[in-house]
Design a protein around this motif. Structure first.
Motif, PDB file in Angstrom:
ATOM      1  N   LEU A  60       0.842  -1.197   0.000  1.00  0.00           N
ATOM      2  CA  LEU A  60       0.000   0.000   0.000  1.00  0.00           C
ATOM      3  C   LEU A  60       0.882   1.253   0.000  1.00  0.00           C
ATOM      4  N   GLU A  61       2.158   1.080  -0.313  1.00  0.00           N
ATOM      5  CA  GLU A  61       3.098   2.200  -0.244  1.00  0.00           C
ATOM      6  C   GLU A  61       2.750   3.314  -1.214  1.00  0.00           C
ATOM      7  N   ASP A  62       2.130   2.988  -2.342  1.00  0.00           N
ATOM      8  CA  ASP A  62       1.738   4.021  -3.308  1.00  0.00           C
ATOM      9  C   ASP A  62       0.813   5.036  -2.643  1.00  0.00           C
ATOM     10  N   SER A  63      -0.211   4.545  -1.974  1.00  0.00           N
ATOM     11  CA  SER A  63      -1.156   5.447  -1.310  1.00  0.00           C
ATOM     12  C   SER A  63      -0.493   6.220  -0.170  1.00  0.00           C
ATOM     13  N   LEU A  64       0.371   5.545   0.586  1.00  0.00           N
ATOM     14  CA  LEU A  64       1.086   6.224   1.671  1.00  0.00           C
ATOM     15  C   LEU A  64       1.907   7.390   1.142  1.00  0.00           C
ATOM     16  N   LEU A  65       2.719   7.125   0.122  1.00  0.00           N
ATOM     17  CA  LEU A  65       3.603   8.158  -0.413  1.00  0.00           C
ATOM     18  C   LEU A  65       2.815   9.294  -1.053  1.00  0.00           C
ATOM     19  N   ALA A  66       1.699   8.958  -1.692  1.00  0.00           N
ATOM     20  CA  ALA A  66       0.874  10.002  -2.300  1.00  0.00           C
ATOM     21  C   ALA A  66       0.373  10.997  -1.267  1.00  0.00           C
ATOM     22  N   LEU A  67       0.262  10.536  -0.019  1.00  0.00           N
ATOM     23  CA  LEU A  67      -0.207  11.400   1.065  1.00  0.00           C
ATOM     24  C   LEU A  67       0.950  11.933   1.914  1.00  0.00           C
ATOM     25  N   GLY A  68       2.170  11.781   1.407  1.00  0.00           N
ATOM     26  CA  GLY A  68       3.315  12.371   2.088  1.00  0.00           C
ATOM     27  C   GLY A  68       3.852  11.574   3.260  1.00  0.00           C
ATOM     28  N   TRP A  75       7.416  -3.195   1.388  1.00  0.00           N
ATOM     29  CA  TRP A  75       7.075  -4.524   0.882  1.00  0.00           C
ATOM     30  C   TRP A  75       8.231  -5.105   0.073  1.00  0.00           C
ATOM     31  N   SER A  76       8.440  -6.397   0.256  1.00  0.00           N
ATOM     32  CA  SER A  76       9.424  -7.084  -0.579  1.00  0.00           C
ATOM     33  C   SER A  76       9.085  -8.566  -0.650  1.00  0.00           C
ATOM     34  N   ILE A  77       9.561  -9.190  -1.714  1.00  0.00           N
ATOM     35  CA  ILE A  77       9.587 -10.656  -1.800  1.00  0.00           C
ATOM     36  C   ILE A  77      11.040 -11.004  -2.086  1.00  0.00           C
ATOM     37  N   GLY A  78      11.743 -11.456  -1.063  1.00  0.00           N
ATOM     38  CA  GLY A  78      13.176 -11.628  -1.204  1.00  0.00           C
ATOM     39  C   GLY A  78      13.822 -10.281  -1.476  1.00  0.00           C
ATOM     40  N   GLU A  79      14.523 -10.174  -2.624  1.00  0.00           N
ATOM     41  CA  GLU A  79      15.164  -8.911  -2.991  1.00  0.00           C
ATOM     42  C   GLU A  79      14.281  -8.054  -3.887  1.00  0.00           C
ATOM     43  N   ASP A  80      13.135  -8.577  -4.292  1.00  0.00           N
ATOM     44  CA  ASP A  80      12.244  -7.821  -5.167  1.00  0.00           C
ATOM     45  C   ASP A  80      11.454  -6.784  -4.363  1.00  0.00           C
ATOM     46  N   VAL A  81      11.412  -5.569  -4.887  1.00  0.00           N
ATOM     47  CA  VAL A  81      10.658  -4.485  -4.273  1.00  0.00           C
ATOM     48  C   VAL A  81       9.804  -3.834  -5.357  1.00  0.00           C
ATOM     49  N   ILE A  82       9.040  -2.817  -5.004  1.00  0.00           N
ATOM     50  CA  ILE A  82       8.227  -2.096  -5.987  1.00  0.00           C
ATOM     51  C   ILE A  82       9.134  -1.071  -6.663  1.00  0.00           C
ATOM     52  N   ASP A  83       9.598  -1.400  -7.858  1.00  0.00           N
ATOM     53  CA  ASP A  83      10.671  -0.643  -8.492  1.00  0.00           C
ATOM     54  C   ASP A  83      10.339   0.829  -8.701  1.00  0.00           C
ATOM     55  N   TYR A  84       9.139   1.125  -9.170  1.00  0.00           N
ATOM     56  CA  TYR A  84       8.847   2.512  -9.540  1.00  0.00           C
ATOM     57  C   TYR A  84       8.817   3.457  -8.338  1.00  0.00           C
ATOM     58  N   LEU A  85       8.736   2.901  -7.131  1.00  0.00           N
ATOM     59  CA  LEU A  85       8.714   3.735  -5.937  1.00  0.00           C
ATOM     60  C   LEU A  85      10.095   3.907  -5.307  1.00  0.00           C
ATOM     61  N   GLN A  86      11.106   3.287  -5.888  1.00  0.00           N
ATOM     62  CA  GLN A  86      12.421   3.317  -5.245  1.00  0.00           C
ATOM     63  C   GLN A  86      13.055   4.705  -5.137  1.00  0.00           C
ATOM     64  N   SER A 287       7.024  -2.055 -13.770  1.00  0.00           N
ATOM     65  CA  SER A 287       6.534  -2.064 -12.386  1.00  0.00           C
ATOM     66  C   SER A 287       5.324  -1.166 -12.171  1.00  0.00           C
ATOM     67  N   HIS A 288       5.274   0.003 -12.820  1.00  0.00           N
ATOM     68  CA  HIS A 288       4.111   0.867 -12.610  1.00  0.00           C
ATOM     69  C   HIS A 288       2.946   0.514 -13.540  1.00  0.00           C
ATOM     70  N   TRP A 289       3.190  -0.372 -14.501  1.00  0.00           N
ATOM     71  CA  TRP A 289       2.120  -0.824 -15.385  1.00  0.00           C
ATOM     72  C   TRP A 289       1.307  -1.964 -14.772  1.00  0.00           C
ATOM     73  N   THR A 290       1.879  -2.674 -13.825  1.00  0.00           N
ATOM     74  CA  THR A 290       1.247  -3.902 -13.325  1.00  0.00           C
ATOM     75  C   THR A 290       0.848  -3.777 -11.861  1.00  0.00           C
ATOM     76  N   ILE A 291       0.400  -2.607 -11.485  1.00  0.00           N
ATOM     77  CA  ILE A 291      -0.080  -2.354 -10.132  1.00  0.00           C
ATOM     78  C   ILE A 291      -1.087  -1.216 -10.201  1.00  0.00           C
ATOM     79  N   ASP A 292      -2.001  -1.173  -9.254  1.00  0.00           N
ATOM     80  CA  ASP A 292      -2.962  -0.074  -9.163  1.00  0.00           C
ATOM     81  C   ASP A 292      -2.528   0.886  -8.073  1.00  0.00           C
ATOM     82  N   GLY A 293      -2.465   2.153  -8.413  1.00  0.00           N
ATOM     83  CA  GLY A 293      -2.107   3.181  -7.447  1.00  0.00           C
ATOM     84  C   GLY A 293      -2.021   4.514  -8.151  1.00  0.00           C
ATOM     85  N   VAL A 294      -2.294   5.592  -7.449  1.00  0.00           N
ATOM     86  CA  VAL A 294      -2.335   6.896  -8.104  1.00  0.00           C
ATOM     87  C   VAL A 294      -0.968   7.290  -8.649  1.00  0.00           C
ATOM     88  N   LEU A 295       0.117   7.011  -7.931  1.00  0.00           N
ATOM     89  CA  LEU A 295       1.443   7.351  -8.428  1.00  0.00           C
ATOM     90  C   LEU A 295       1.811   6.498  -9.637  1.00  0.00           C
TER      91      LEU A 295
END
Length: 310
Positions: A60-68, A75-86, A287-295
């Motif tokens: 849910l980091e997209d929504s968190l970051l959108a609100l500052g 979130w991670s799975i092993g070394e994988d993270v949400i790339d577009y938010l890095q 990464s930003h194509w395969t997830i739902d979030g405002v950012l």
């Protein structure tokens, strides 16, 4: 007599100070209770602390970051993270997607947020509630990115900020629409994601394609409109891709993805209109194509607008 007077005066002063102290404590407790909010959620009710600043909200980091707000761990799975938010999260430690209890305890959160009841994998709701106040999204709210962001605003007491973010996004939709109307008009556009050696078509309810088709107003090719239910978000064969009648195609893939080479070497792929007319655009950040979030959707709008405006 004088000593008695001094004793009584001192006693009254002490009682007065005690009373003031009690009043201040009661006032402080009252203010704290007023600033706390009790919300209903998928697992009952939870009292949210005022201004939580050590939040765990995996996926849910997209929504968190959108609100500052930055999470305490991402979130991670092993070394994988949400790339577009890095760019925003590069200095934030990771935590496994299913919030192992020991890892969660070590993070010392003051608020835990789960995206759904089914995302509680490593223990019971009560286990997490014993660590910190824990909010669990209803599935239908979490799965709708606008509702998810609005609810995050409620959780964090940032309702106005959430509405401002959505209003700004709607403005971006209108800007994108104007640019694309001018550059390609009603020519059709399709979105193809390749991972490994498999291919997936984004239908009109999938991730950013929902915004692009239903809000921006991009024209769907008949191929996409007529996808059967069983074909939606299942791997699609190269033979079937030969029927893709789109004027423009966005191919979404990591660099050096095997599917890109398969497309380059396929005579079937080379025969579709978008390829013949050199109107294929490769997007190397899936990464930003395969997830739902405002950012995520903001980035997708920018990518499509820039590609089609060239």
């Amino acid at each position: 007599m004088r000593n008695s007077f001094l004793f009584i005066t001192s006693l009254l002063l002490i009682l007065s100070l005690v009373a003031c102290s009690n009043d201040e404590e009661e006032s402080s407790d009252s203010n704290e209770e007023e600033n706390e909010r009790t919300l209903e959620h998928a697992s009952g009710e939870v009292t949210i602390p005022e201004n939580p600043d050590h939040i765990l909200a995996p996926y849910l980091e997209d929504s968190l970051l959108a609100l500052g707000e930055k999470p305490a761990a991402q979130w991670s799975i092993g070394e994988d993270v949400i790339d577009y938010l890095q760019p925003q999260l590069e200095d934030v430690p990771t935590i496994e997607w299913d919030l192992p209890l020991e890892e969660t305890l070590n993070q010392d959160p003051d608020l835990i947020i789960f995206s759904s009841p089914s995302s509680i994998q490593n223990g019971s709701y009560e286990d997490y509630e014993s660590i910190a106040p824990t909010y669990v999204y209803e599935d239908e709210v979490s799965m709708d990115w606008r509702k998810q962001l609005t609810q995050m605003g409620e959780i964090l007491n940032k309702q106005d900020e959430a509405q401002d973010v959505l209003a700004d996004f709607d403005d971006k939709v209108e800007e994108t629409k104007a640019t694309i109307d001018e550059s390609i008009g009603d020519e059709s556009v399709a979105f193809l994601w390749t991972m490994g050696e498999e291919f997936y078509i984004f239908e009109s309810t999938r991730y950013g394609a929902e915004v692009l088709y239903n809000e921006v107003g991009l024209t769907q090719p008949e191929f996409v409109e007529e996808l059967e239910q069983e074909e939606q978000w299942n791997p699609i064969s190269m033979e079937k891709l030969g029927e893709l009648d789109a004027d423009h195609v966005f191919v979404i893939a990591e660099e050096n993805e095997p599917g890109l080479e398969i497309l380059d070497e396929s005579s079937v792929w080379q025969s579709i209109p978008a390829v013949e007319n050199d109107q294929v655009y490769t997007m190397n950040d899936p990464s930003h194509w395969t997830i739902d979030g405002v950012l995520a959707h903001e980035m997708t709008l920018d990518a499509v607008k820039d590609a089609l405006a060239e």
